[in-house]
Design a protein around this motif. Structure first.
Motif, PDB file in Angstrom:
ATOM      1  N   ARG B  57       0.822  -1.207   0.000  1.00 32.75           N
ATOM      2  CA  ARG B  57       0.000   0.000   0.000  1.00 32.75           C
ATOM      3  C   ARG B  57       0.855   1.255   0.000  1.00 32.75           C
ATOM      4  NH1 ARG B  57      -4.093  -1.241   4.626  1.00 32.75           N
ATOM      5  NH2 ARG B  57      -4.368   1.012   4.609  1.00 32.75           N
ATOM      6  N   LEU B  58       1.963   1.210   0.686  1.00 34.90           N
ATOM      7  CA  LEU B  58       2.865   2.354   0.672  1.00 34.90           C
ATOM      8  C   LEU B  58       3.400   2.571  -0.736  1.00 34.90           C
ATOM      9  CD1 LEU B  58       4.503   4.550   2.038  1.00 34.90           C
ATOM     10  CD2 LEU B  58       6.142   2.828   2.784  1.00 34.90           C
ATOM     11  N   TYR B  59       3.797   1.484  -1.358  1.00 34.91           N
ATOM     12  CA  TYR B  59       4.376   1.581  -2.690  1.00 34.91           C
ATOM     13  C   TYR B  59       3.397   2.196  -3.694  1.00 34.91           C
ATOM     14  CZ  TYR B  59       6.906   0.424  -6.924  1.00 34.91           C
ATOM     15  OH  TYR B  59       7.572   0.505  -8.126  1.00 34.91           O
ATOM     16  N   THR B  61       0.659   3.808  -3.209  1.00 33.16           N
ATOM     17  CA  THR B  61       0.276   5.170  -2.825  1.00 33.16           C
ATOM     18  C   THR B  61       1.309   6.176  -3.312  1.00 33.16           C
ATOM     19  OG1 THR B  61      -0.866   4.380  -0.840  1.00 33.16           O
ATOM     20  CG2 THR B  61      -0.210   6.694  -0.870  1.00 33.16           C
ATOM     21  N   LEU B  62       2.564   5.871  -3.064  1.00 33.36           N
ATOM     22  CA  LEU B  62       3.621   6.798  -3.459  1.00 33.36           C
ATOM     23  C   LEU B  62       3.775   6.871  -4.969  1.00 33.36           C
ATOM     24  CD1 LEU B  62       6.362   6.117  -0.790  1.00 33.36           C
ATOM     25  CD2 LEU B  62       4.593   7.880  -0.836  1.00 33.36           C
ATOM     26  N   LYS B  63       3.609   5.733  -5.610  1.00 33.15           N
ATOM     27  CA  LYS B  63       3.758   5.722  -7.062  1.00 33.15           C
ATOM     28  C   LYS B  63       2.658   6.573  -7.704  1.00 33.15           C
ATOM     29  CE  LYS B  63       6.124   4.167 -10.547  1.00 33.15           C
ATOM     30  NZ  LYS B  63       7.584   4.113 -10.643  1.00 33.15           N
ATOM     31  N   ARG B  64       1.447   6.426  -7.191  1.00 30.22           N
ATOM     32  CA  ARG B  64       0.349   7.236  -7.729  1.00 30.22           C
ATOM     33  C   ARG B  64       0.609   8.719  -7.478  1.00 30.22           C
ATOM     34  NH1 ARG B  64      -4.188   3.559  -5.117  1.00 30.22           N
ATOM     35  NH2 ARG B  64      -4.493   2.008  -6.755  1.00 30.22           N
ATOM     36  N   ARG B  65       1.049   9.019  -6.266  1.00 25.86           N
ATOM     37  CA  ARG B  65       1.296  10.411  -5.924  1.00 25.86           C
ATOM     38  C   ARG B  65       2.379  10.988  -6.832  1.00 25.86           C
ATOM     39  NH1 ARG B  65       3.197  11.376   0.124  1.00 25.86           N
ATOM     40  NH2 ARG B  65       1.291  10.223   0.552  1.00 25.86           N
ATOM     41  N   SER B  66       3.436  10.193  -7.027  1.00 26.84           N
ATOM     42  CA  SER B  66       4.539  10.608  -7.869  1.00 26.84           C
ATOM     43  C   SER B  66       4.069  10.878  -9.303  1.00 26.84           C
ATOM     44  CB  SER B  66       5.622   9.528  -7.844  1.00 26.84           C
ATOM     45  OG  SER B  66       6.493   9.672  -8.945  1.00 26.84           O
ATOM     46  N   ALA B  67       3.301   9.935  -9.849  1.00 26.26           N
ATOM     47  CA  ALA B  67       2.833  10.082 -11.235  1.00 26.26           C
ATOM     48  C   ALA B  67       1.937  11.314 -11.362  1.00 26.26           C
ATOM     49  CB  ALA B  67       2.085   8.827 -11.669  1.00 26.26           C
ATOM     50  N   GLN B 107      14.077   1.374  -4.364  1.00 21.23           N
ATOM     51  CA  GLN B 107      14.574   0.199  -3.643  1.00 21.23           C
ATOM     52  C   GLN B 107      13.603  -0.972  -3.664  1.00 21.23           C
ATOM     53  OE1 GLN B 107      16.157   1.345   0.333  1.00 21.23           O
ATOM     54  NE2 GLN B 107      18.027   0.744  -0.706  1.00 21.23           N
ATOM     55  N   TYR B 108      12.324  -0.674  -3.566  1.00 20.82           N
ATOM     56  CA  TYR B 108      11.365  -1.765  -3.481  1.00 20.82           C
ATOM     57  C   TYR B 108      10.889  -2.256  -4.836  1.00 20.82           C
ATOM     58  CZ  TYR B 108      10.936  -2.142   1.527  1.00 20.82           C
ATOM     59  OH  TYR B 108      11.194  -2.396   2.843  1.00 20.82           O
ATOM     60  N   TYR B 109      11.354  -1.540  -5.893  1.00 23.19           N
ATOM     61  CA  TYR B 109      10.981  -2.011  -7.216  1.00 23.19           C
ATOM     62  C   TYR B 109      11.502  -3.440  -7.383  1.00 23.19           C
ATOM     63  CZ  TYR B 109      10.392  -2.126 -12.235  1.00 23.19           C
ATOM     64  OH  TYR B 109      10.025  -2.481 -13.503  1.00 23.19           O
ATOM     65  N   ARG B 110      10.605  -4.331  -7.700  1.00 25.10           N
ATOM     66  CA  ARG B 110      10.860  -5.782  -7.778  1.00 25.10           C
ATOM     67  C   ARG B 110      11.418  -6.374  -6.483  1.00 25.10           C
ATOM     68  NH1 ARG B 110      12.791  -6.963 -12.891  1.00 25.10           N
ATOM     69  NH2 ARG B 110      12.491  -4.855 -13.552  1.00 25.10           N
ATOM     70  N   THR B 117       0.237  -7.203  -9.439  1.00 27.00           N
ATOM     71  CA  THR B 117      -0.775  -6.207  -9.811  1.00 27.00           C
ATOM     72  C   THR B 117      -0.287  -4.795  -9.485  1.00 27.00           C
ATOM     73  OG1 THR B 117      -1.865  -6.405  -7.653  1.00 27.00           O
ATOM     74  CG2 THR B 117      -2.690  -7.808  -9.421  1.00 27.00           C
ATOM     75  N   VAL B 118       0.378  -4.676  -8.373  1.00 30.29           N
ATOM     76  CA  VAL B 118       0.908  -3.372  -7.980  1.00 30.29           C
ATOM     77  C   VAL B 118       1.972  -2.920  -8.978  1.00 30.29           C
ATOM     78  CG1 VAL B 118       2.340  -2.195  -6.258  1.00 30.29           C
ATOM     79  CG2 VAL B 118       0.354  -3.516  -5.525  1.00 30.29           C
TER      80      VAL B 118
END
Lengths: 190, 190
Positions: B57-59, B61-67, B107-110, B117-118
């Motif tokens: 969920r953190l990931y 959330t941040l990815k959406r915010r970033s985009a 860092q958490y990518y893969r 799905t995320v």
DNA sequence: AAAGATAATGAATAAATATTCATTCACAAA
DNA sequence: TTTGTGAATGAATATTTATTCATTATCTTT
């Protein structure tokens, strides 16, 4: 006398890289590592004092190997452009040829496991690249940007390319390598 | 009614980012996280099913915010160069302003924690950048290199710059940002 | 202000993982 | 063939860390 040389150590290094590649950073479990390296868990402790020791030695070993590889044939007295192309090509090739090592060096950079001394030596190993770019600026061949920034573009590009190549997103043919060199040079050239 | 909204959740997110920044990837321990977020360990489990759930969920959330942030004000119908500069500046600023989030996404990518799905949604979010660069190629403004390669140079550069800036290695003033834009554009321009 | 409902706690437990070490194995020298 | 020695084993143990849940605190409603 039995062979106590680096065979086993190498097997452990190789397996560790494979696991980090497959399972990511968190996937490096000593028991799994032992299985992957085809030995008993205890055997690892004959070669490494602890997991921390393993990580540190693996890191510095790979960093040294990497530096040696991308500086191969580099002559600081040769013309700038020659040095730039040599290092760029070496660097890209080294990374493409060793994506697992490359990913490891990226991932463990500033991990809590890494000793400061190891990180410091790692920085030293990259110094020639900084010096070359500074010379490029003095010779008016390279943009008047901070050296760190120039290095950031080059290393960031290579890191991203390597990841892309390793994940199967793009196969780096000779033509693509030429394109990459052009992009890299256009980015930093004056 | 008590406030079950996002206050606590946000506190957990913030603390998690801080810890990852300080201690690195392996430093995210639930007990330490609880302390950092100033709550009991059990409280985290009122908001997140598990550590895995927290990471996912953190990931996303941040990815959406970033985009959302780097596409802010982007109009696909505007001239190419306008779109390129807008996205580049947004992207750099977003990352510089949120180095912890940036580092986390890197860092958490893969990571083994992340659901497919995320990851897939994450890829979708970046699609407009690919489309813009492809249009740039059609309009003969951008090099005839694979789009993935062009994107690699841009994102790799920003990632490296962000890390540099966050570690104190280089303060990104307005002048340096201009230099970075020039480098980025020179790298991909035809 | 009492009762009911929701939120938070943190010590206890479960689960995962690193490490040890008594034992076995493989080879070499006698 | 026997004996000595270093290497390897892997089940057992120690340690670390995630998760649970009985209890307590806090808020809401009447």
């Amino acid at each position: 006398m039995r062979n106590i040389d680096t065979d086993k150590e190498q097997a452990i290094f190789q397996a560790a890289l494979r696991l980090i590649q497959q399972e990511g950073f968190a996937g490096l479990k000593m028991s799994i590592l032992a299985k992957e390296a085809q030995m008993a868990a205890g055997t690892i402790y004959l070669y490494f004092k602890s997991k921390e020791d393993l990580i540190n030695r693996l890191y510095i070993t790979l960093k040294r190997r990497s530096a040696k590889s991308f500086l191969k044939g580099y002559d600081p007295k040769a013309p700038f452009m020659e040095g730039f192309e040599l290092i760029w090509q070496n660097f890209l090739d080294t990374n493409l040829a060793n994506p697992e090592e490359s990913a490891f060096l990226e991932q463990y950079y500033r991990s809590p496991y890494l000793d400061k001394t190891v990180q410091d030596e790692a920085d030293q190993l990259v110094a020639p690249v900084f010096e070359l770019l500074e010379r490029g600026k003095r010779e008016r061949l390279v943009k008047e940007a901070p050296t760190e920034m120039l290095v950031a573009q080059l290393t960031g590009f290579v890191a991203a390319l390597t990841q892309l190549h390793a994940s199967g997103g793009l196969t780096m043919t000779a033509a693509f390598k030429n394109a990459a060199l052009a992009m890299a040079w256009d980015g930093v050239k004056r």
